[in-house]
Design an enzyme around this catalytic site. Structure first.
Site, PDB file in Angstrom:
ATOM      1  N   GLU A  47       0.890  -1.166   0.000  1.00 46.91           N
ATOM      2  CA  GLU A  47       0.000   0.000   0.000  1.00 46.91           C
ATOM      3  C   GLU A  47       0.917   1.201   0.000  1.00 46.91           C
ATOM      4  O   GLU A  47       1.557   1.501   1.008  1.00 46.91           O
ATOM      5  CB  GLU A  47      -0.923  -0.038   1.228  1.00 46.91           C
ATOM      6  N   CYS A  63      -1.943   8.618   3.775  1.00 41.63           N
ATOM      7  CA  CYS A  63      -1.872   8.175   2.380  1.00 41.63           C
ATOM      8  C   CYS A  63      -3.126   8.559   1.613  1.00 41.63           C
ATOM      9  O   CYS A  63      -3.118   8.578   0.382  1.00 41.63           O
ATOM     10  CB  CYS A  63      -1.648   6.675   2.306  1.00 41.63           C
TER      11      CYS A  63
END
Length: 503
Positions: free
Chosen positions: A247, A284
């Site tokens: 990720e 993120c």
């Protein structure tokens, strides 16, 4: 100070201190992997009820030491006790949710096809379900010292799937990692779990050694592309390849339509600044690229964003490297954009002023879009006729957001359709920095957001650590309980029909 001693830094002051922790040796990594391989085999024999109870016991153990966890995490991250208390709640919630998933059993995709005649001829007895992949290496993230670190979602998913875990602690919060690792191991021991169900290692070189150990069957990583590339290069040297579930973040686009700007431009502006500065902009999912319409209402919205940004407090970023990279990025933005910085006193430590940069659409090059980790957003002025063609050229993202009108809004509808091809999640009239832990969540997206099509949040995250296995004409006693005739402990499809478990 020994070169093998682990240090920790307080982002609020910048003071670096030595800890009693040591970098893990190759021998220690190998021992942890060997134990994890044995533990995975033993966990399979202990069954699903044992694992679900283990996850709940781990959650309770973390809750019992919440005050110490939050205090130490705040010293190492400067994220604040309120944020960290919420993150710990999220962490224990996802452990309990995944315990429920294990009990329910649908994640196994259990399927039974009895021997029968078919138009193709006789069919054998076939039974299929998902089984644990094997020991999993987990790499903690700097920006979530709890929810995406030692006790985080990757660890919880792997354990729920039946895989023992070796966690590489993040260097930004080694004491928090060690404390959480100790709590989880003690909970596992008290529960009677096999030795090696969860292990913790420290050090960059130890991480490289970990991903090349032949007993590791998958790697879960949350972080930047540089670290991911180094690990994938190490994995590429293995004789037998394994999956790397990264990720990796990216630039998440947020579109404000002309009608939305006209209806509630100031409200959107304030929410936007609060979102991209939340947690020092170290998410993120931060909305880093914002499309604002040309014209008067867009001008007012940009002005409101600048004003709120200028009045924002100046946070301490997680470590010296992140702060340095952020200041370098602002230096590159300054000559090419209209840049507004927060005006507050900076203070000591790894401080970084929130900033907003504004660019005309003619100056914007979608191929040059890059993530800046920290409290900054780039506002691009657009004309509705060219918006979709620009979005189509953007790199993949975790989440795309559209703020539209309360009624009909053709720009909203078309932009959402284009974003759906570039993102893992499309959000309407909100801000993307919250990621709910739930069944329908998708936290992942097209490259470069992730390098796979899985989610790292929610029950579907278990799928990364499972593999399908079929038994053909198997003796009954060699089948797992979920596939036997006389037991119905999980949902399953039998001869094409869905069959629910018996109460």
């Amino acid at each position: 100070m020994s070169s093998e001693t682990i240090t920790t830094a307080n982002p609020s002051t910048g003071v670096v201190t030595a800890t009693a922790l040591q970098k893990s040796t190759d021998e220690e990594v190998a021992a942890a992997c060997a134990q994890a391989a044995q533990a995975t085999a033993e966990l399979a024999a202990l069954g699903r009820p044992f694992r679900s109870a283990l996850l709940r016991r781990m959650a309770a153990a973390l809750d019992a030491e919440a005050s110490e966890i939050v205090a130490i995490a705040d010293q190492e991250t400067a994220l604040g006790s309120g944020r960290l208390e919420g993150e710990l709640t999220r962490t224990t919630y996802q452990l309990r949710l995944l315990a429920d998933v294990v009990d329910e059993g649908g994640y196994l995709e259990a399927t039974v096809d009895h021997a029968a005649g078919t138009p193709m001829g006789p069919r054998p007895d076939l039974r299929r379900m998902l089984v644990p992949l094997g020991p999993v290496a987990v790499f903690g993230a700097s920006n979530f010292p709890l929810a995406f670190s030692v006790p985080g979602g990757d660890t919880a998913s792997a354990l729920a799937a039946g895989c023992a875990v070796v966690v590489k602690a993040h260097s930004s919060h080694p004491l928090t990692s060690a404390l959480c690792g100790r709590i989880l191991r003690e909970a596992a021991d008290a529960h009677g779990a096999p030795a090696g169900t969860l292990s913790l290692i420290h050090g960059t070189e130890a991480g490289r050694t970990l991903v090349t150990d032949p007993r590791i069957t998958a790697v879960a990583f949350t972080g930047g592309h540089t670290g991911a590339a180094a690990l994938k290069a190490a994995i590429a040297t293995r004789p037998v390849p394994i999956p790397f579930y990264g990720e990796l973040g990216g630039v998440n686009p947020l579109v404000i339509t002309p009608r939305a700007a006209d209806e509630r431009g100031t409200e959107i502006a304030h929410g936007l600044v609060d979102s991209f500065t939340l947690g020092g902009g170290q998410f993120c999912t931060k909305p880093g690229l914002v499309f604002v319409p040309e014209g008067h209402t867009g001008d007012e919205l940009v002005s409101a964003v600048r004003s709120r940004t200028a009045a924002s407090p100046i946070p301490a970023l997680l470590n010296k490297g992140i702060a340095g990279s952020y200041h370098d990025s602002l230096g590159r933005l300054a000559p090419t954009t209209q840049l507004t910085l927060a005006q507050a006193e900076s203070g000591e430590g790894f401080r970084a002023p929130p900033a907003v940069a504004v660019l005309d659409s003619e100056q914007f090059d979608p191929s040059q879009v890059d993530e800046v980790f920290g409290p900054v957003a780039l506002l691009v002025r657009y004309h509705p006729e060219t918006l979709n063609s620009v979005i189509e050229q953007l790199p993949g993202a975790l989440v795309g957001t559209v703020h539209g009108a309360t009624g009909d809004d053709p720009v909203r509808d078309s932009a959402a359709s284009v974003l759906a091809a570039r993102c893992g999640r499309v959000l309407f009239d909100g801000y993307p920095t919250g990621v709910a832990v739930t069944w329908a969540q998708q936290h992942g997206g097209p490259w470069p957001a992730t390098d796979n099509q899985h989610t790292s949040v929610g029950p579907a995250g278990l799928r990364r650590f499972l593999r399908p296995l079929s038994w053909q004409n198997s003796p009954a006693h060699l089948l797992p309980p979920e596939l036997r005739e006389d037991t119905r402990t999980a949902p399953r499809r039998v001869d094409g029909l869905l069959q629910l478990p018996r109460p």
